[in-house]
Design an enzyme around this catalytic site. Structure first.
Site, PDB file in Angstrom:
ATOM      1  N   TYR A 109     -33.092  -9.383  36.771  1.00 57.36           N
ATOM      2  CA  TYR A 109     -32.210  -8.223  36.580  1.00 57.36           C
ATOM      3  C   TYR A 109     -32.922  -7.240  35.666  1.00 57.36           C
ATOM      4  O   TYR A 109     -33.524  -7.638  34.662  1.00 57.36           O
ATOM      5  CB  TYR A 109     -30.897  -8.677  35.921  1.00 57.36           C
ATOM      6  CG  TYR A 109     -29.993  -7.517  35.581  1.00 57.36           C
ATOM      7  CD1 TYR A 109     -29.074  -7.028  36.509  1.00 57.36           C
ATOM      8  CD2 TYR A 109     -30.068  -6.886  34.335  1.00 57.36           C
ATOM      9  CE1 TYR A 109     -28.267  -5.948  36.214  1.00 57.36           C
ATOM     10  CE2 TYR A 109     -29.261  -5.801  34.032  1.00 57.36           C
ATOM     11  CZ  TYR A 109     -28.361  -5.339  34.979  1.00 57.36           C
ATOM     12  OH  TYR A 109     -27.576  -4.261  34.681  1.00 57.36           O
ATOM     13  N   GLU A 197     -30.250   0.748  37.800  1.00 56.51           N
ATOM     14  CA  GLU A 197     -30.154  -0.715  37.822  1.00 56.51           C
ATOM     15  C   GLU A 197     -30.864  -1.282  39.042  1.00 56.51           C
ATOM     16  O   GLU A 197     -30.690  -0.788  40.152  1.00 56.51           O
ATOM     17  CB  GLU A 197     -28.680  -1.126  37.853  1.00 56.51           C
ATOM     18  CG  GLU A 197     -28.469  -2.621  37.754  1.00 56.51           C
ATOM     19  CD  GLU A 197     -27.008  -3.007  37.924  1.00 56.51           C
ATOM     20  OE1 GLU A 197     -26.391  -3.442  36.943  1.00 56.51           O
ATOM     21  OE2 GLU A 197     -26.480  -2.877  39.049  1.00 56.51           O
TER      22      GLU A 197
END
Ligand code: GDP
Ligand code: MN
Length: 386
Positions: A109, A197
């Site tokens: 992530y 993101e």
């Protein structure tokens, strides 16, 4: 302003952030054509909507052949995709991203966002990437590292390495990762992003790092500096009433309660929502007509709120300053004449020209309940919807 994954990936390409080969498709035929340009299978068929969690909702599928591309594109185009971010009503899928399938060795992530509290840009990264980052944040927050970047200094070499080491990347992937992160930071600043993101960022079996997903959110207040980004806006993905309100410079946000609110000033709107909640009612929206609204804006505000079927009653809370109470009252009367008001309305009005304003409302013969103060208004509106 949010954009689609395929648009975000085009932006990534422009900044040398590695992404898989792929193209957007608006039809099954186009999906097949795009797939034919990729090198072999699997090909990934991805629903393009402005919400995450598509994988779990059945909006991201791997195709092993052209026949499967066709079947999957047929299934996903036009489906109502429900994810934890769309709400139970879901979102209709109108476009697909057709992409070359990747060989995933590990999912990470990685995100960048503006942290107002520290006036910095925060890099967040985790070895536990993939589809459950919310769960990681809730249960094992120590597995997400945060690095603050001073926007005046810019991102530093040691910070790039710090994140790379925290992800325990193999040596061969360290330099490509540093380049990726530094390019991502450059993209973030140059485009006035509020969030970028990548979940998952993948490591391939041959030690490449690739952004497999891409989410970008721009600071809407800075969009006037980026005409080219404004063209990426997709009105299909936005609430139709919010789009309508934005045409008149109304600050409107659709919520899920049943009391419509018309207020002037964002602070007063927040206070109004709190106080009606306290009285046992829930707001159906946040509608700030602004400190200097015209009668026409007030009229549009009322029309938009009345178009919302959830609204069972309306609370009007105005403090007349630059927007005088008489101007406001005229707007209400105009709107009532044009559209009619079919739900109970409670009005609390104070400030400049309040007596004239009250007289206008009274003379118009509208069926309104007036309140002596905000507390009284909240009690009355709560009693109405109960
Ligand atoms: P999201 O669910 O909306 O966040 O959509 P993502 O783009 O993150 O895709 C969801 C999941 O699909 C990813 O976490 C991957 O596990 C899987 N996925 C996406 N692309 C590929 C691919 O090229 N190969 C493989 N094996 N899996 C993929
Ligand atoms: Mn994702």
């Amino acid at each position: 302003m949010k954009i689609h994954e395929y648009q975000a990936k085009d932006l990534f390409r422009a900044y040398d952030v590695p992404v898989p080969d792929g193209n957007v498709a608006f039809s099954v035929d186009e999906a097949k054509k795009n797939a034919a340009t990729l090198r072999g299978f699997p090909v990934v068929v991805k629903a393009q909507i402005h919400a995450g969690g598509r994988g779990k909702g059945g909006g991201v599928k791997l195709a092993a052949s052209m026949e499967e591309v066709e079947t999957l594109a047929n299934d996903i185009l036009g489906m109502t995709l429900v994810t934890h971010q769309t709400g139970p009503q879901g979102r209709c899928v109108k476009k697909l991203l057709i992409e070359a399938g990747q060989n995933i060795a590990k999912e990470f992530y990685l995100s960048l966002l503006v942290d107002r509290a520290t006036a910095s840009i925060v890099i967040m990264a985790s070895r536990d990437g993939g589809m459950d980052i919310e769960e990681v944040a809730a249960k094992t927050p120590e597995r997400i590292i945060k690095v603050q970047v001073d926007p005046l200094m810019g991102i530093q070499g040691y910070q790039l390495r710090q994140v790379g080491f925290a992800l325990e990347l193999p040596g061969a992937a360290m330099k490509p990762f540093s380049q990726l992160l530094s390019n991502l930071y450059r993209l973030f600043i140059a485009n006035d992003c509020s969030m970028v993101e990548i979940n998952p960022l993948i490591l391939t079996s041959d030690d490449k790092v690739i952004a497999l997903d891409a989410k970008v959110d721009f600071d809407s207040n800075a969009l006037y500096r980026h005409k080219e980004l404004m063209e990426l806006r997709d009105l299909d993905e936005e609430d139709p009433l919010e789009v309508e309100a934005s045409k008149y410079n109304l600050n409107y946000i659709n919520l899920d309660g049943n009391v419509g609110n018309i207020v002037n000033g964002a602070g007063l709107a927040m206070a109004t929502m709190d106080i009606i909640k306290n009285a046992g009612a829930t707001p159906a929206n946040f509608m700030d007509v602004g400190g200097g609204a015209s009668a026409e804006q007030v009229e549009n505000a009322l029309r938009i709120i009345l178009a919302d079927e959830k609204v069972k009653a309306i609370l009007i809370n105005i403090f007349g300053g630059i927007l005088r109470c008489d101007i406001f009252a005229q707007g209400i009367v105009e709107a009532a004449r044009k559209t009619g008001i079919n739900v109970p309305v409670v009005v609390r009005m104070e400030g400049t020209n309040v007596d004239e304003g009250k007289k206008i409302l009274k003379d118009a013969g509208l069926n309104l309940t007036s309140a002596v103060d905000l507390f009284d208004a909240a009690q009355k509106i709560a009693a109405t919807v109960k």
